[in-house]
Design a protein around this motif. Sequence first.
Motif, PDB file in Angstrom:
ATOM      1  N   GLY A 221      12.884  26.498 -19.466  1.00 26.46           N
ATOM      2  CA  GLY A 221      13.518  25.950 -18.267  1.00 26.46           C
ATOM      3  C   GLY A 221      14.979  26.329 -18.167  1.00 26.46           C
ATOM      4  N   LEU A 222      15.679  26.268 -19.293  1.00 26.26           N
ATOM      5  CA  LEU A 222      17.088  26.647 -19.320  1.00 26.26           C
ATOM      6  C   LEU A 222      17.249  28.148 -19.073  1.00 26.26           C
ATOM      7  CD1 LEU A 222      19.853  25.396 -19.714  1.00 26.26           C
ATOM      8  CD2 LEU A 222      19.628  25.755 -22.174  1.00 26.26           C
ATOM      9  N   PHE A 223      16.317  28.932 -19.599  1.00 26.56           N
ATOM     10  CA  PHE A 223      16.348  30.379 -19.353  1.00 26.56           C
ATOM     11  C   PHE A 223      16.169  30.680 -17.864  1.00 26.56           C
ATOM     12  CE2 PHE A 223      13.641  34.139 -18.650  1.00 26.56           C
ATOM     13  CZ  PHE A 223      14.563  35.126 -18.967  1.00 26.56           C
ATOM     14  N   VAL A 224      15.240  29.987 -17.207  1.00 22.24           N
ATOM     15  CA  VAL A 224      15.009  30.200 -15.772  1.00 22.24           C
ATOM     16  C   VAL A 224      16.257  29.861 -14.976  1.00 22.24           C
ATOM     17  CG1 VAL A 224      13.708  29.365 -13.767  1.00 22.24           C
ATOM     18  CG2 VAL A 224      12.517  29.871 -15.912  1.00 22.24           C
ATOM     19  N   LEU A 225      16.926  28.759 -15.323  1.00 28.04           N
ATOM     20  CA  LEU A 225      18.161  28.382 -14.634  1.00 28.04           C
ATOM     21  C   LEU A 225      19.213  29.475 -14.780  1.00 28.04           C
ATOM     22  CD1 LEU A 225      20.001  26.360 -13.177  1.00 28.04           C
ATOM     23  CD2 LEU A 225      20.498  25.319 -15.407  1.00 28.04           C
ATOM     24  N   MET A 226      19.395  29.978 -15.999  1.00 30.61           N
ATOM     25  CA  MET A 226      20.368  31.043 -16.214  1.00 30.61           C
ATOM     26  C   MET A 226      19.975  32.313 -15.469  1.00 30.61           C
ATOM     27  SD  MET A 226      23.123  32.331 -17.508  1.00 30.61           S
ATOM     28  CE  MET A 226      23.741  31.166 -18.744  1.00 30.61           C
ATOM     29  N   ALA A 227      18.681  32.633 -15.460  1.00 28.22           N
ATOM     30  CA  ALA A 227      18.217  33.850 -14.800  1.00 28.22           C
ATOM     31  C   ALA A 227      18.447  33.796 -13.296  1.00 28.22           C
ATOM     32  CB  ALA A 227      16.733  34.071 -15.099  1.00 28.22           C
ATOM     33  N   VAL A 228      18.181  32.641 -12.679  1.00 28.26           N
ATOM     34  CA  VAL A 228      18.373  32.498 -11.233  1.00 28.26           C
ATOM     35  C   VAL A 228      19.848  32.640 -10.874  1.00 28.26           C
ATOM     36  CG1 VAL A 228      18.213  30.898  -9.292  1.00 28.26           C
ATOM     37  CG2 VAL A 228      16.298  31.115 -10.886  1.00 28.26           C
ATOM     38  N   LEU A 229      20.710  31.945 -11.611  1.00 36.61           N
ATOM     39  CA  LEU A 229      22.150  32.053 -11.344  1.00 36.61           C
ATOM     40  C   LEU A 229      22.641  33.479 -11.577  1.00 36.61           C
ATOM     41  CD1 LEU A 229      23.506  28.744 -12.953  1.00 36.61           C
ATOM     42  CD2 LEU A 229      23.239  29.259 -10.523  1.00 36.61           C
ATOM     43  N   ALA A 230      22.159  34.107 -12.642  1.00 32.80           N
ATOM     44  CA  ALA A 230      22.578  35.476 -12.952  1.00 32.80           C
ATOM     45  C   ALA A 230      22.140  36.434 -11.848  1.00 32.80           C
ATOM     46  CB  ALA A 230      21.997  35.907 -14.292  1.00 32.80           C
TER      47      ALA A 230
ATOM     48  N   ILE B 131      34.866  39.946 -17.855  1.00 34.97           N
ATOM     49  CA  ILE B 131      33.819  40.774 -17.255  1.00 34.97           C
ATOM     50  C   ILE B 131      32.734  39.851 -16.698  1.00 34.97           C
ATOM     51  CG2 ILE B 131      32.091  42.554 -17.700  1.00 34.97           C
ATOM     52  CD1 ILE B 131      34.925  43.590 -17.962  1.00 34.97           C
ATOM     53  N   PRO B 132      32.339  39.995 -15.416  1.00 33.78           N
ATOM     54  CA  PRO B 132      31.356  39.066 -14.828  1.00 33.78           C
ATOM     55  C   PRO B 132      30.033  38.995 -15.573  1.00 33.78           C
ATOM     56  CG  PRO B 132      32.410  40.394 -13.124  1.00 33.78           C
ATOM     57  CD  PRO B 132      32.862  40.957 -14.431  1.00 33.78           C
ATOM     58  N   MET B 133      29.621  40.097 -16.208  1.00 36.20           N
ATOM     59  CA  MET B 133      28.314  40.111 -16.862  1.00 36.20           C
ATOM     60  C   MET B 133      28.344  39.489 -18.255  1.00 36.20           C
ATOM     61  SD  MET B 133      25.778  43.358 -16.910  1.00 36.20           S
ATOM     62  CE  MET B 133      25.124  43.849 -18.498  1.00 36.20           C
ATOM     63  N   THR B 134      29.528  39.285 -18.823  1.00 41.29           N
ATOM     64  CA  THR B 134      29.634  38.735 -20.179  1.00 41.29           C
ATOM     65  C   THR B 134      28.992  37.361 -20.307  1.00 41.29           C
ATOM     66  OG1 THR B 134      31.627  40.021 -20.642  1.00 41.29           O
ATOM     67  CG2 THR B 134      31.214  38.110 -22.039  1.00 41.29           C
ATOM     68  N   PRO B 135      29.277  36.382 -19.417  1.00 41.38           N
ATOM     69  CA  PRO B 135      28.621  35.075 -19.574  1.00 41.38           C
ATOM     70  C   PRO B 135      27.108  35.134 -19.390  1.00 41.38           C
ATOM     71  CG  PRO B 135      29.860  35.166 -17.514  1.00 41.38           C
ATOM     72  CD  PRO B 135      30.247  36.372 -18.305  1.00 41.38           C
ATOM     73  N   ILE B 136      26.613  36.124 -18.636  1.00 40.00           N
ATOM     74  CA  ILE B 136      25.165  36.277 -18.479  1.00 40.00           C
ATOM     75  C   ILE B 136      24.552  36.740 -19.792  1.00 40.00           C
ATOM     76  CG2 ILE B 136      23.363  37.592 -17.307  1.00 40.00           C
ATOM     77  CD1 ILE B 136      25.152  37.677 -14.852  1.00 40.00           C
ATOM     78  N   THR B 137      25.142  37.781 -20.378  1.00 45.27           N
ATOM     79  CA  THR B 137      24.634  38.303 -21.650  1.00 45.27           C
ATOM     80  C   THR B 137      24.707  37.240 -22.739  1.00 45.27           C
ATOM     81  OG1 THR B 137      25.438  40.498 -21.012  1.00 45.27           O
ATOM     82  CG2 THR B 137      24.859  40.172 -23.310  1.00 45.27           C
ATOM     83  N   GLU B 138      25.850  36.564 -22.828  1.00 44.11           N
ATOM     84  CA  GLU B 138      26.011  35.521 -23.842  1.00 44.11           C
ATOM     85  C   GLU B 138      25.039  34.374 -23.602  1.00 44.11           C
ATOM     86  OE1 GLU B 138      30.101  34.413 -23.683  1.00 44.11           O
ATOM     87  OE2 GLU B 138      30.742  36.006 -25.047  1.00 44.11           O
ATOM     88  N   GLY B 139      24.860  33.988 -22.336  1.00 38.21           N
ATOM     89  CA  GLY B 139      23.952  32.896 -22.011  1.00 38.21           C
ATOM     90  C   GLY B 139      22.517  33.211 -22.398  1.00 38.21           C
ATOM     91  N   PHE B 140      22.059  34.421 -22.045  1.00 39.08           N
ATOM     92  CA  PHE B 140      20.704  34.825 -22.425  1.00 39.08           C
ATOM     93  C   PHE B 140      20.535  34.811 -23.946  1.00 39.08           C
ATOM     94  CE2 PHE B 140      19.772  37.418 -18.345  1.00 39.08           C
ATOM     95  CZ  PHE B 140      19.230  36.288 -17.751  1.00 39.08           C
ATOM     96  N   ARG B 141      21.521  35.321 -24.677  1.00 41.07           N
ATOM     97  CA  ARG B 141      21.395  35.398 -26.132  1.00 41.07           C
ATOM     98  C   ARG B 141      21.412  34.004 -26.761  1.00 41.07           C
ATOM     99  NH1 ARG B 141      24.534  40.746 -26.749  1.00 41.07           N
ATOM    100  NH2 ARG B 141      22.773  42.175 -26.551  1.00 41.07           N
ATOM    101  N   LEU B 142      22.291  33.154 -26.270  1.00 41.13           N
ATOM    102  CA  LEU B 142      22.357  31.796 -26.825  1.00 41.13           C
ATOM    103  C   LEU B 142      21.037  31.057 -26.606  1.00 41.13           C
ATOM    104  CD1 LEU B 142      25.957  30.730 -25.740  1.00 41.13           C
ATOM    105  CD2 LEU B 142      25.136  31.025 -28.077  1.00 41.13           C
ATOM    106  N   ILE B 143      20.469  31.206 -25.416  1.00 43.45           N
ATOM    107  CA  ILE B 143      19.233  30.488 -25.092  1.00 43.45           C
ATOM    108  C   ILE B 143      18.032  31.107 -25.805  1.00 43.45           C
ATOM    109  CG2 ILE B 143      17.623  29.909 -23.235  1.00 43.45           C
ATOM    110  CD1 ILE B 143      20.105  29.892 -21.347  1.00 43.45           C
ATOM    111  N   MET B 144      17.906  32.430 -25.728  1.00 45.19           N
ATOM    112  CA  MET B 144      16.686  33.100 -26.162  1.00 45.19           C
ATOM    113  C   MET B 144      16.628  33.366 -27.661  1.00 45.19           C
ATOM    114  SD  MET B 144      16.362  35.782 -22.983  1.00 45.19           S
ATOM    115  CE  MET B 144      14.647  36.204 -23.252  1.00 45.19           C
ATOM    116  N   THR B 145      17.784  33.490 -28.305  1.00 47.92           N
ATOM    117  CA  THR B 145      17.767  33.839 -29.730  1.00 47.92           C
ATOM    118  C   THR B 145      18.356  32.759 -30.635  1.00 47.92           C
ATOM    119  OG1 THR B 145      19.933  34.950 -29.674  1.00 47.92           O
ATOM    120  CG2 THR B 145      17.994  36.276 -29.123  1.00 47.92           C
ATOM    121  N   GLU B 146      19.150  31.834 -30.077  1.00 48.90           N
ATOM    122  CA  GLU B 146      19.802  30.837 -30.917  1.00 48.90           C
ATOM    123  C   GLU B 146      19.423  29.405 -30.550  1.00 48.90           C
ATOM    124  OE1 GLU B 146      23.963  31.450 -31.539  1.00 48.90           O
ATOM    125  OE2 GLU B 146      23.799  33.634 -31.409  1.00 48.90           O
TER     126      GLU B 146
END
Length: 372
Positions: free
Chosen positions: A260-269, A325-340
């Motif tokens: 669910g958290l991944f979907v939220l991040m993906a939609v915003l991204a 960089i605008p994409m940095t919080p997206i990359t960090e968000g995906f990694r935090l959610i999906m791998t950590e």
Amino acid sequence: MKKYWTGVFGQVRAQQKRFIRDKMSLFFTFLFPLLFLFIFGSIFKDQSTSFNVAIINNSQTEFAKNFVDSAKGNAKDSVLKIKDVKDMDDAREKLKRSELNGIIELPSGFGEVKGEGNNAKPAGTINVLYGKGSEQTGSALTAVMGQVADEINKHLGQPEAPIKAAGKAVGDEQLKSFDYTFTGLLAFSLMSMGIFGLANQMPAEKQRGSYRRLRAAPFTSGQLIISMAIHYVIISLLSLVMMVIVGTFVFQFNMRGDWGLFVLMAVLAAFMMVGLGLLIGGWAKNENQSAPLTNLVSFPMMFLSGAFFPLYMFPEWLRGASQFIPMTPITEGFRLIMTEHASLIEVLPQLGAVTAWILVVYIAAIKLFRWE
């Protein structure tokens, strides 16, 4: 208000029909990102023939110090590549992020002399620590250290092997190289869909006079921006879903976080990346203006956001610059959610940063839009 949104969703339906009929767009939307996934997945799926390890020496004996010096001195010709760490906590953090394959721990008292007379020899157990879920790597690393211990025992002339090696899984399950790279590929896919697609399409539509006819409808710039955002976000998310399915079932990606958290991040991204494409394409009069601006925006995001190169590899000043960089919080968000397995509270800074970028980008896209 009803007329406003009727016009928006009418335009969304029209764009979707055009998209479905365009075979080239379908290819670049759904199959092209999968080509990148298969290429990177094939590269990072293979296991390395060497081991990146850290040595933690908790013993004060001369034998232990000589062991560490010898291991570091022979690192160039050995399958063990010794990496510097501050302490055990630092080593475990790097083990969790797959920067290390294992930790070689020399416990307190390792190398102390046991026995008397001619039987007095240094003894102890070398602890080999590896990540949970990496039993194959741990077994191989333990076997290597067992061979090292055997060589030491031969030199000591001890058939009962006073020096031993023991393996143990510690901490959370270790990431595979593909797991870490996959999250960056997802962010890159959203960037490609949002920026490269729109930044080239909108100037071409202007030159054909499509937007001039919409303006005469009348149709506001806000309606056009919102309708195109909805359409492209839907397409971007469908492409993302395909990548997640392939990554999970073909390359065995292990999702550690909350879907669910991944979907939220993906939609915003997706909204943010599409907004950047709308900003560039809406402002540019033609492709000669949009092409260099697209490269100017996209290349820093590809190489400085951590999508392909981990931020810990950057110098300190560059890590600081990458936070803008605008994409940095997206990359960090995906990694935090999906791998950590990060919680909502832990990714709030990334969610907040992406939301702030959305507001800025869409306001600018509407204000700077040019009809022709």
